[in-house]
Design an enzyme around this catalytic site. Structure first.
Site, PDB file in Angstrom:
ATOM      1  N   ASP A  71       0.906  -1.275   0.068  1.00  0.00           N
ATOM      2  CA  ASP A  71      -0.193  -0.099  -0.142  1.00  0.00           C
ATOM      3  C   ASP A  71       0.830   1.231   0.079  1.00  0.00           C
ATOM      4  O   ASP A  71       2.109   1.129   0.279  1.00  0.00           O
ATOM      5  CB  ASP A  71      -0.657  -0.137   1.202  1.00  0.00           C
ATOM      6  CG  ASP A  71      -1.792   1.320   1.479  1.00  0.00           C
ATOM      7  OD1 ASP A  71      -2.449   1.475   0.256  1.00  0.00           O
ATOM      8  OD2 ASP A  71      -1.973   1.645   2.395  1.00  0.00           O
ATOM      9  N   LYS A  72       0.133   2.364  -0.429  1.00  0.00           N
ATOM     10  CA  LYS A  72       1.197   3.469  -0.108  1.00  0.00           C
ATOM     11  C   LYS A  72       0.936   4.371   0.994  1.00  0.00           C
ATOM     12  O   LYS A  72       1.715   4.482   1.867  1.00  0.00           O
ATOM     13  CB  LYS A  72       0.756   4.368  -1.496  1.00  0.00           C
ATOM     14  CG  LYS A  72       1.588   5.620  -1.533  1.00  0.00           C
ATOM     15  CD  LYS A  72       1.324   6.809  -2.541  1.00  0.00           C
ATOM     16  CE  LYS A  72       0.132   7.573  -2.302  1.00  0.00           C
ATOM     17  NZ  LYS A  72       0.741   8.426  -1.320  1.00  0.00           N
ATOM     18  N   LYS A 127     -16.535  19.970  -0.689  1.00  0.00           N
ATOM     19  CA  LYS A 127     -14.989  19.874  -1.024  1.00  0.00           C
ATOM     20  C   LYS A 127     -15.049  18.271  -1.688  1.00  0.00           C
ATOM     21  O   LYS A 127     -15.805  17.648  -1.270  1.00  0.00           O
ATOM     22  CB  LYS A 127     -14.184  20.062   0.189  1.00  0.00           C
ATOM     23  CG  LYS A 127     -14.422  18.859   1.309  1.00  0.00           C
ATOM     24  CD  LYS A 127     -13.606  18.973   2.350  1.00  0.00           C
ATOM     25  CE  LYS A 127     -13.908  18.115   3.451  1.00  0.00           C
ATOM     26  NZ  LYS A 127     -12.898  18.154   4.646  1.00  0.00           N
ATOM     27  N   ARG A 138      -1.579  15.701  -1.817  1.00  0.00           N
ATOM     28  CA  ARG A 138      -2.925  15.163  -1.893  1.00  0.00           C
ATOM     29  C   ARG A 138      -3.843  16.350  -2.186  1.00  0.00           C
ATOM     30  O   ARG A 138      -3.808  17.230  -1.217  1.00  0.00           O
ATOM     31  CB  ARG A 138      -3.324  14.376  -0.712  1.00  0.00           C
ATOM     32  CG  ARG A 138      -2.448  12.825  -0.504  1.00  0.00           C
ATOM     33  CD  ARG A 138      -2.586  12.418   0.981  1.00  0.00           C
ATOM     34  NE  ARG A 138      -3.909  12.065   1.467  1.00  0.00           N
ATOM     35  CZ  ARG A 138      -4.193  10.819   1.233  1.00  0.00           C
ATOM     36  NH1 ARG A 138      -3.424   9.972   0.521  1.00  0.00           N
ATOM     37  NH2 ARG A 138      -5.291  10.432   1.687  1.00  0.00           N
ATOM     38  N   GLU A 171      -8.989  14.937   7.168  1.00  0.00           N
ATOM     39  CA  GLU A 171      -9.894  16.058   7.883  1.00  0.00           C
ATOM     40  C   GLU A 171      -8.961  16.740   8.892  1.00  0.00           C
ATOM     41  O   GLU A 171      -8.974  18.057   9.186  1.00  0.00           O
ATOM     42  CB  GLU A 171     -10.857  15.403   8.242  1.00  0.00           C
ATOM     43  CG  GLU A 171     -11.896  14.834   7.232  1.00  0.00           C
ATOM     44  CD  GLU A 171     -13.290  14.400   8.201  1.00  0.00           C
ATOM     45  OE1 GLU A 171     -13.388  13.923   9.160  1.00  0.00           O
ATOM     46  OE2 GLU A 171     -14.409  14.673   7.263  1.00  0.00           O
ATOM     47  N   ASN A 181      -8.529  -1.319   4.478  1.00  0.00           N
ATOM     48  CA  ASN A 181      -8.560  -1.540   3.083  1.00  0.00           C
ATOM     49  C   ASN A 181      -7.511  -2.472   2.483  1.00  0.00           C
ATOM     50  O   ASN A 181      -7.543  -3.059   1.472  1.00  0.00           O
ATOM     51  CB  ASN A 181      -8.718  -0.496   2.115  1.00  0.00           C
ATOM     52  CG  ASN A 181      -7.701   0.582   2.391  1.00  0.00           C
ATOM     53  OD1 ASN A 181      -6.964   0.304   3.293  1.00  0.00           O
ATOM     54  ND2 ASN A 181      -7.306   1.265   1.443  1.00  0.00           N
ATOM     55  N   ASP A 182      -6.616  -2.917   3.668  1.00  0.00           N
ATOM     56  CA  ASP A 182      -5.338  -3.591   2.767  1.00  0.00           C
ATOM     57  C   ASP A 182      -5.469  -5.087   3.537  1.00  0.00           C
ATOM     58  O   ASP A 182      -4.896  -5.948   3.141  1.00  0.00           O
ATOM     59  CB  ASP A 182      -3.959  -3.128   3.502  1.00  0.00           C
ATOM     60  CG  ASP A 182      -3.588  -1.606   3.004  1.00  0.00           C
ATOM     61  OD1 ASP A 182      -4.018  -1.515   1.687  1.00  0.00           O
ATOM     62  OD2 ASP A 182      -3.274  -0.841   3.945  1.00  0.00           O
ATOM     63  N   GLY A 184      -4.924   3.663  -3.712  1.00  0.00           N
ATOM     64  CA  GLY A 184      -6.221   4.132  -4.095  1.00  0.00           C
ATOM     65  C   GLY A 184      -5.934   5.680  -4.484  1.00  0.00           C
ATOM     66  O   GLY A 184      -6.738   6.243  -4.810  1.00  0.00           O
TER      67      GLY A 184
END
Length: 1169
Positions: A512-513, A689, A724, A625, A930-931, A805
Site C-alpha cells: 500500500d502507499k 469539497k 494530496r 480532515e 482496506n489492506d 487508491g
C-alpha cells in the site's frame, strides 16, 4: 426516485477526500439508516414553513468507519437560541461487498421469519417464545470433558501422527511385537503430551480471560410497581448484574469510559440531542471516536417500553436492519443506533440502551475468528519428500519380506530348531512347537514388522523440533533492535509461528502507499484560492516554531490553542485577517470556512500543565480532515464546538454560530462532501469539497474559466509534488431551492426501498452550479528509509508492486521520491474505460516490452527497465476475464507495477493473479482496513501499526512499525530462517535414515527375522535425547552470513528464491550420503568383532554410539557460527548417549544388563588380581 438495484462500486475514489485517505475511497457504499424524530423548533426566517411542516433532522459526524463508511447526515435547525435535535440519516459501512449487501437488505421488508422480537425492558416476554443466547461468552476451546477427545482429534489431523499411531497399534499384536509395547507408544505419546501441555496452557489463559469478562458488572434498569395502578405507580432503579447474567430485552445504563457489555440499541444519552461518542478500538482497532444516536421518541424518557423487530444475529458489524414501535409509532433503526459489545463510551456522561444481541450472538463474538491459516511453503515441500521417504520405507520392507519369503521356503522344516527365530523360551523345559501361520501370512507379518522396525525413517520429532526452532527464531526477531519503532515504542510482532522460513523466499512485495510508504501524518502545505497559489513551503524556515503563526482563542480567562501547529504562508495569513474588507478576503474567508465546517471533526479540550492553557484536539476519522481543520485554525478559523445542530467557529477572535441544516458526507460515488449552513442573517450556503474529477463536473458553467484553468494547473503542480489535493467550492441557496431539496429529502428518507440510492440522488440538488473557491494540498511524507529500502529489495531480486487508491499523478510522484520509479524507466500507462480498449492497450504494451526488460536485480543493465502504471477502472475489465493472462505476461516483464485507484478486492485480485500463475512467494504489506484482503491473500501478510487503526495488524502474520523494517526482516531474518529450517529438515532426514539403514543391514544377517541389535529404548531415545537438542539449537542460532554482509549485499537473498537450501537434488544427495555412512557404521564394528564372542546387545550398543557420534560430528562440521551453547549440546549429546546406554544396560530386564554385569564382574576380578 433512485434505482433500487444495489450499486457495485469498482472504481476507487480519490485519495484527497475528507474521508480517511484511500480507505474510504476503496470501499463501496453501504446501506443508509434513518432517524425520524420530530422538531418543535420555531424561528423567523424564510424557511420557517418548511421546518414547521416537516420533521427536522439532526446532523452529526455520523458513525462511519475509517475505511469504507458513507453517511448521509442531514440536520435542520434554524433557531440560534434553541437548537432542536433533528432527523439524522447515517449509513453503515461495509467491507468488501457490503454495498450490495446493505442495499439489498434495505430493499425488502424485514420478514418475521428473518427477525427477532425484543420487548424493551421486558426480558421475560422477550425470551418467552424461545430462549435467546445469554451474555456469557466463551473463547476457550476445551472443557474438562472435551479436552482429551477434541485435542487428540485436532492433533491427529497431521498424517504423520496417524502413521505412528498405526505403528504403535501393530506393535501391540503378539505376532508383530518387535519392540516392547510400552516403548512403541512412547515417541507418539511424548509428542502428543508436549503439544497437549501447550494447548492446555493457552486454553487456561482463555478461560481466565473469559472469567474476568463474564464477571464484570453492568447497571441494569429494574422497574418496580409501587402499589399504584398504571404507569404512575412504577419507578425504576439500577441493579448491578454480572455481564453473564444480562439477557436480551433488558435495559442497561453505561457510564462514561465503560465498556458496552452486549449489543444495545440506544434509547437515551446524557447529550440533549441524543448523541453518544464511542470508541471501537476493541472491535476494529480504530481509536478515533464514532458517533451513535438515540431516537428522539425514546430520548430523555424515564420509563422505556415498546418492541424492536430486528434481523437475526449476523457478522456484519457495519450494518443493522431493524425497526422499533414506540407509542404506536414505527421507527426505523440503523447502524447509527446500535452500539456493539466491546466499544467504550467516551465524552458522554451516560447512555441507556436495550440489549438486542447477547453473548455468542453479538456481532463481535460472531466475528471472533482469526486470519486464514497459512502453511509454510517449505513444510509443503517437505511433505513431498516424506512421501518419497515412505516409498523408500516400503521398498526396504518389501525387500525384507521378499528375502524372508525365500528363506522360509528353504528352511520351512527347521523353524522349531531355530530358537532365536521367534525368541522361543527354552528355559521352562517344555517348549511349544513353533506356530507356523502359513507362508503368505508369514510374509505379510514380516512386512508389517519391517514397518514397525523401520518406522524411524519418518521423523516424528521433526514436527516438534520445527515448532521449537520457530519459537526461538521469533524470539530473536522480536528482540531485534533494528525493527524497534521508537516513535510508537512498539516491537516487531510475530503473530504466525508457522511461516518464519517463508520470509526468506519472497519474490513479490505488494505494498500500500498511504501509511505504508508514507507516514499518513498529513501536513497542510499549499492552497490555491481564487486562482492564486499560496504555498507554505517557501517560508518554512521563517515560520517554523514562530509563535506569530499559532492562533489562539481567549475565553473565560483561559487560552485555547490547537493541539497541532501548522506552517502558514505569511501573505495568506495577512489576507485572511483582513476579513471581508475586499474581494480577495471574501474568497479566502469562504475557503477556510469550508475547511473548518465541511468535516466530521469533533473538537475535544485537552488539559496542559498550565491550568490557564487548554489544547483543542481535533478528533476525526481521517488524517486528511484533521490536517485541514488544523490548517483552518492556524489561519484564524478555529472550530470550537460541534453539536448535532450547530457549529461554533472562532474567526479571528469573533465567535460565530452556524446552524447545520444538512450534511452529505463523502462517498465513493460522488467523491465529494457537502455541508449546508444557516447563517445568523438567515441566509443559506452550501460548502463542498471533493476530488477534482468530481468537483469540476459540477461547477457553474458561467464561472470564470480562466480561474478554473489556473486552479487545474495548480492541482497538477501539487499532484506532481506528491501532494494530496482537494477542490473547494460553494454556492448560495435561495428559499425555493432549499424547499426543493428538503421535500426531496423527506421523500427519500421515508422510502422503504432503495433509500440509499435516493438519498445520494438528493445530494445532487445542492451539489451543482458551484463556485470554485480553490484547492488545498496536503503532504503525506515518506517514511524514513523508504527509498533505500525499495532499492535494497530491488537489488535482492524482489519485485515491488504498489497498489494504492491515490490519484495517478500523486502515486507517480511518490514512486519517484521513493525510488520505485527512476528516470531511465520506460513507463507504460494503461487508463482504459472498456474491455476492448484494455485489450488493445495490453497488446501494444506487450509489443513494447518484447525487446526485453531489466529485472529487479539489474542483470541486464543495457536494457531499459519498464514500469507498468494502470488504474482501477482498467482492472475492472481485466481481472476475472481472458485479459488476465496478458496482464500477467506484461507485468512479469516489468521491473515495477504501480496500480492507482484500486479497490480492496482488486488488491487481492492482483495478488491472486500472480499466485495462480507462478510458484513465486508473495508478501503484502499495508496499514489500513482496506489492506486486509490483500494481506490475507498473500503468502505472507505484514501489517503496519499506523494511523489507520489496527485492522491490518490484526489480520497479519507479522506486524511492525515502519516499512523500512522489511529490509532486515527479509534480508537478515528471512535468509537465516530459511537456511536454518532447510538444513534442519535435511539433517533430520539424514539422521533418521542412517539409523534405519543400520537396522536394515543387521536384518540381512538375522534370517530377515526383524531381530534388532539396537536396544528398543535406545531406538526410542535416539530422536528424543541422543540427537534432537543439537539440531534445535543449531536451527535457532546458526548463521551462514553476518548481518552486515547480508545488508551490504542484498543479492545474497536470492538463495532462498532459488531454493538453494532445500530442494530435491539436496534431498537425493543426502539420502545417498546416508547409504555409505550407514554401511561404514555397520560393517566396521561387525568386521572388528567378527570372530569374537561379543553378544548382540553389546555390538548393538557400539552401533548406537557410532551412529550418535557420526550424526553429531556431521552436524558439527556443518555448523558455521559456534556459540558456547552449541558446544554444550553437540558434545553433551554424545556424553548423554554414553550415560544413557550404561543406564539402560544396568536395568535387569533389558538384554544389555547381562553384558554390563559381565563387564563388572571381570573388572572386579581384575582389580583383586
Amino acid at each position: 426516485m433512485g434505482s433500487n438495484r444495489p450499486i457495485l462500486m469498482t472504481v476507487p475514489s480519490p485519495t484527497t477526500s475528507s474521508s480517511n485517505s484511500q480507505q474510504q475511497q476503496d470501499h463501496p457504499l453501504t446501506s443508509i439508516d434513518p432517524e425520524l424524530p420530530k422538531s418543535n423548533s420555531s424561528s423567523i426566517n424564510p424557511f420557517e414553513n418548511t421546518f414547521n411542516n416537516s420533521s427536522s433532522r439532526r446532523s452529526s459526524a455520523g458513525s462511519r468507519s475509517s475505511n469504507n463508511s458513507i453517511h448521509e447526515v442531514i440536520s435542520l435547525s434554524r433557531s440560534e437560541s434553541k437548537t432542536k435535535p433533528l432527523k439524522y440519516y447515517g449509513s453503515s459501512k461495509g467491507g468488501g461487498g457490503a454495498e450490495s449487501e446493505g442495499l439489498s437488505m434495505s430493499q425488502r421488508e424485514l420478514r418475521d421469519e428473518d427477525a427477532r422480537l425484543v420487548y424493551i425492558n421486558d426480558p421475560l416476554k422477550t425470551n418467552e417464545a424461545f430462549e435467546f443466547s445469554g451474555n456469557s461468552i466463551r473463547t476457550s476451546k476445551y472443557s474438562l470433558l472435551t479436552f482429551i477427545p477434541r485435542n487428540l482429534f485436532e492433533q491427529f489431523h497431521r498424517v504423520a501422527y496417524v502413521y505412528f499411531l498405526i505403528i504403535a497399534i501393530l506393535n501391540q499384536l503378539p505376532q508383530l511385537a518387535v519392540f516392547g509395547r510400552t516403548v512403541s507408544i512412547l515417541p507418539l505419546a511424548f509428542v502428543l503430551f508436549v503439544t497437549a501441555v501447550k494447548d492446555v496452557y493457552e486454553d487456561w489463559r482463555r478461560h481466565q480471560s473469559d472469567k474476568i469478562e463474564n464477571n464484570r458488572l453492568a447497571s441494569v434498569i429494574m422497574v418496580d410497581d409501587d402499589g399504584g395502578g398504571g404507569g404512575g405507580g412504577r419507578r425504576r432503579s439500577f441493579v448491578e448484574k454480572k455481564w453473564r447474567d444480562v439477557r436480551v430485552g433488558e435495559v442497561i445504563k453505561i457510564e462514561a469510559n465503560e465498556t458496552i457489555p452486549c449489543d444495545i440499541v440506544l434509547l437515551s444519552t446524557s447529550d440533549p440531542t441524543g448523541v453518544a461518542y464511542v470508541q471501537t478500538i476493541n472491535l476494529d482497532g480504530e481509536s478515533n471516536l464514532k458517533t451513535r444516536y438515540a431516537k428522539q421518541e425514546t430520548h430523555g424518557k424515564e420509563m422505556f417500553g415498546g418492541v424492536i423487530k430486528c434481523e437475526k444475529p449476523n457478522r456484519n458489524i457495519y450494518g443493522f436492519l431493524a425497526n422499533m414501535e414506540v407509542d404506536g409509532k414505527k421507527l426505523s433503526l440503523g447502524s447509527s443506533n446500535i452500539v456493539l459489545r466491546g466499544c467504550e463510551l467516551k465524552n458522554t456522561s451516560w447512555a441507556i440502551g436495550v440489549a438486542v444481541y447477547c453473548g455468542s450472538e453479538t456481532k463481535a463474538m460472531l466475528n471472533n475468528s482469526g486470519a486464514p491459516s497459512k502453511r509454510s511453503r517449505l513444510e509443503t515441500r517437505m511433505n513431498s519428500e516424506i512421501i518419497w521417504l515412505s516409498f523408500f520405507l516400503v521398498m526396504l520392507c518389501t525387500v525384507t519380506s521378499a528375502c524372508a519369503a525365500v528363506w522360509l521356503k528353504r528352511h520351512k522344516e527347521e523353524l522349531n530348531l531355530l530358537p532365536y527365530y521367534r525368541k522361543l523360551d527354552f528355559s521352562e523345559g517344555d517348549v511349544d512347537s513353533y506356530e507356523y501361520y502359513g507362508w503368505g501370512l508369514e510374509i505379510f507379518f514380516t512386512f508389517l514388522m519391517s514397518v514397525i522396525v523401520f518406522q524411524v525413517m519418518i521423523p516424528i520429532s521433526l514436527y516438534i523440533s520445527m515448532e521449537l526452532v520457530r519459537v526461538g527464531q521469533a524470539y530473536f526477531m522480536i528482540q531485534d533492535k533494528r525493527m524497534y519503532d521508537e516513535a510508537t515504542k512498539s516491537r516487531f510482532q510475530c503473530r504466525a509461528l508457522n511461516i518464519n522460513e517463508d520470509l526468506g523466499q519472497i519474490k513479490y512485495v505488494f505494498s500500500d502507499k498511504t501509511g505504508t510508504l508514507t507516514q499518513n501524518k498529513m501536513e497542510f502545505q499549499c492552497a490555491s484560492i481564487w486562482g492564486v497559489d499560496y504555498s507554505s513551503k517557501e517560508n518554512n524556515s521563517i515560520m517554523e516554531g514562530d509563535e506569530l503563526v499559532e492562533h489562539y482563542v481567549e475565553a473565560d480567562g483561559k487560552i485555547f490553542r490547537p493541539k497541532m501547529k501548522v506552517k502558514v504562508n505569511p501573505e495568506l495569513l495577512q489576507l485572511s485577517r483582513s476579513g471581508l474588507q475586499n474581494v480577495e478576503g471574501k474568497w479566502i474567508h469562504d475557503f477556510f470556512l469550508t475547511l473548518a465546517t465541511c468535516n466530521t471533526i469533533v473538537p475535544l479540550v485537552v488539559d496542559t500543565p498550565d491550568p490557564d492553557v487548554k489544547l483543542i484536539d481535533y478528533q476525526g476519522e481521517s488524517p486528511d480532515e484533521q490536517a485541514l481543520a488544523y490548517a483552518a485554525a492556524a489561519y484564524g478559523f478555529m472550530l470550537i464546538e460541534r453539536t448535532s445542530g450547530h457549529l461554533v467557529i472562532d474567526i479571528h477572535g469573533q465567535r460565530q454560530k452556524f446552524n447545520v441544516l444538512g450534511m452529505h458526507e463523502f462517498d465513493s460515488d460522488r467523491k465529494r462532501m457537502s455541508v449546508i449552513l444557516g447563517y445568523p442573517d438567515n441566509s443559506v450556503k452550501v460548502f463542498v469539497k471533493g476530488a477534482d474529477t468530481s468537483m469540476l463536473n459540477v461547477i457553474d458553467r458561467s464561472f470564470k474559466m480562466d480561474l478554473v484553468r489556473a486552479t487545474e494547473a495548480h492541482l497538477h503542480s501539487y499532484s506532481s509534488m506528491g501532494l494530496r489535493t482537494l477542490v473547494i467550492g460553494m454556492r448560495d441557496l435561495n428559499a425555493s431551492e432549499f424547499e426543493q431539496w428538503h421535500a426531496s429529502f423527506e421523500a427519500a428518507s421515508t422510502a422503504v426501498f432503495g433509500r440509499a440510492a435516493m438519498l445520494r440522488k438528493v445530494s445532487s440538488i445542492v451539489e451543482n452550479s458551484l463556485t470554485i473557491l480553490g484547492a488545498s494540498a496536503i503532504e503525506d511524507k515518506l517514511q524514513q528509509g523508504v527509498p533505500e529500502s525499495i532499492e535494497s529489495l530491488r537489488i535482492a531480486g524482489i519485485k515491488v508492486w504498489v497498489l494504492t487508491g491515490d490519484k495517478q499523478e500523486t502515486a507517480i510522484s511518490i514512486g519517484y521520491s521513493s525510488k520505485l520509479l527512476t528516470s531511465n524507466m520506460t513507463q507504460i500507462i494503461i487508463n482504459s474505460k472498456n474491455r476492448e480498449s484494455c485489450r488493445k492497450s495490453l497488446q501494444d504494451a506487450l509489443v513494447m516490452s518484447t525487446s526485453g526488460v531489466a529485472n529487479n536485480a539489474g542483470v541486464s543493465s543495457h536494457v531499459t527497465p519498464v514500469a507498468l502504471i494502470m488504474d482501477g477502472t482498467s482492472l475492472v475489465h481485466i481481472l476475472d476475464s481472458e485479459l488476465e493472462e496478458q496482464l500477467f505476461q506484461l507485468a512479469s516483464r516489468c521491473s515495477v507495477v504501480l496500480c492507482c485507484r484500486v479497490a480492496p478486492l482488486q488488491k487481492a485480485g492482483i495478488i491472486a493473479l500472480v499466485k495462480n500463475r507462478t510458484s513465486d512467494m508473495t508478501l503484502a504489506i499495508g496499514d489500513g482496513a482496506n489492506d486486509v484482503s490483500m494481506i490475507q491473500m498473500a503468502d505472507v501478510g505484514v501489517g503496519i501499526s499506523g494511523q489507520e487503526g489496527r485492522q491490518a495488524v490484526m489480520a497479519s502474520d507479522f506486524a511492525m512499525g515502519q516499512f523500512r523494517f522489511l529490509v532486515p526482516l527479509l534480508l537478515i531474518h528471512g535468509h537465516w530462517n530459511y537456511q536454518r529450517l532447510g538444513y534442519m529438515i535435511l539433517y533430520n532426514f539424514y539422521r533418521n535414515a542412517v539409523l534405519v539403514l543400520v537396522l536394515f543391514w543387521y536384518v540381512l544377517f538375522t534370517a530377515f527375522t526383524l531381530t534388532t541389535a539396537i536396544n528398543e529404548w535406545s531406538s526410542t531415545l535416539y530422536s528424543i535425547i541422543y540427537s534432537s537438542l543439537p539440531t534445535i539449537i543449531v536451527g535457532i542460532l546458526d548463521k551462514d552470513l553476518g548481518k552486515r554482509t547480508l545488508l551490504k549485499y542484498p543479492q545474497l537473498y536470492g538463495a532462498g528464491q532459488r531454493h538453494e537450501a532445500y530442494n530435491k537434488k539436496l534431498f537425493l544427495l543426502t539420502m545417498l550420503d546416508t547409504l555409505w555412512q550407514s554401511m561404514v557404521i555397520f560393517w566396521a564394528p561387525l568386521f572388528a568383532y567378527w570372530s569374537s564372542t561379543i553378544d548382540v546387545a553389546s555390538i548393538g550398543d557400539l552401533w548406537t554410539l557410532g551412529v550418535v557420534i557420526l550424526v553429531n560430528l556431521h552436524l558439527a562440521m556443518d555448523v558455521i557460527r559456534w556459540y558456547w551453547v552449541t558446544h554444550v549440546v553437540i558434545w553433551g549429546s554424545i556424553v548423554a548417549t554414553f550415560i544413557s546406554v550404561m543406564i539402560i544396560d544396568s536395568i535387569p530386564n533389558l538384554p544389555g544388563y547381562w553384558y554390563a554385569l559381565s563387564i563388572s564382574s571381570h573388572s572386579f576380578a581384575l582389580f583383586h588380581f
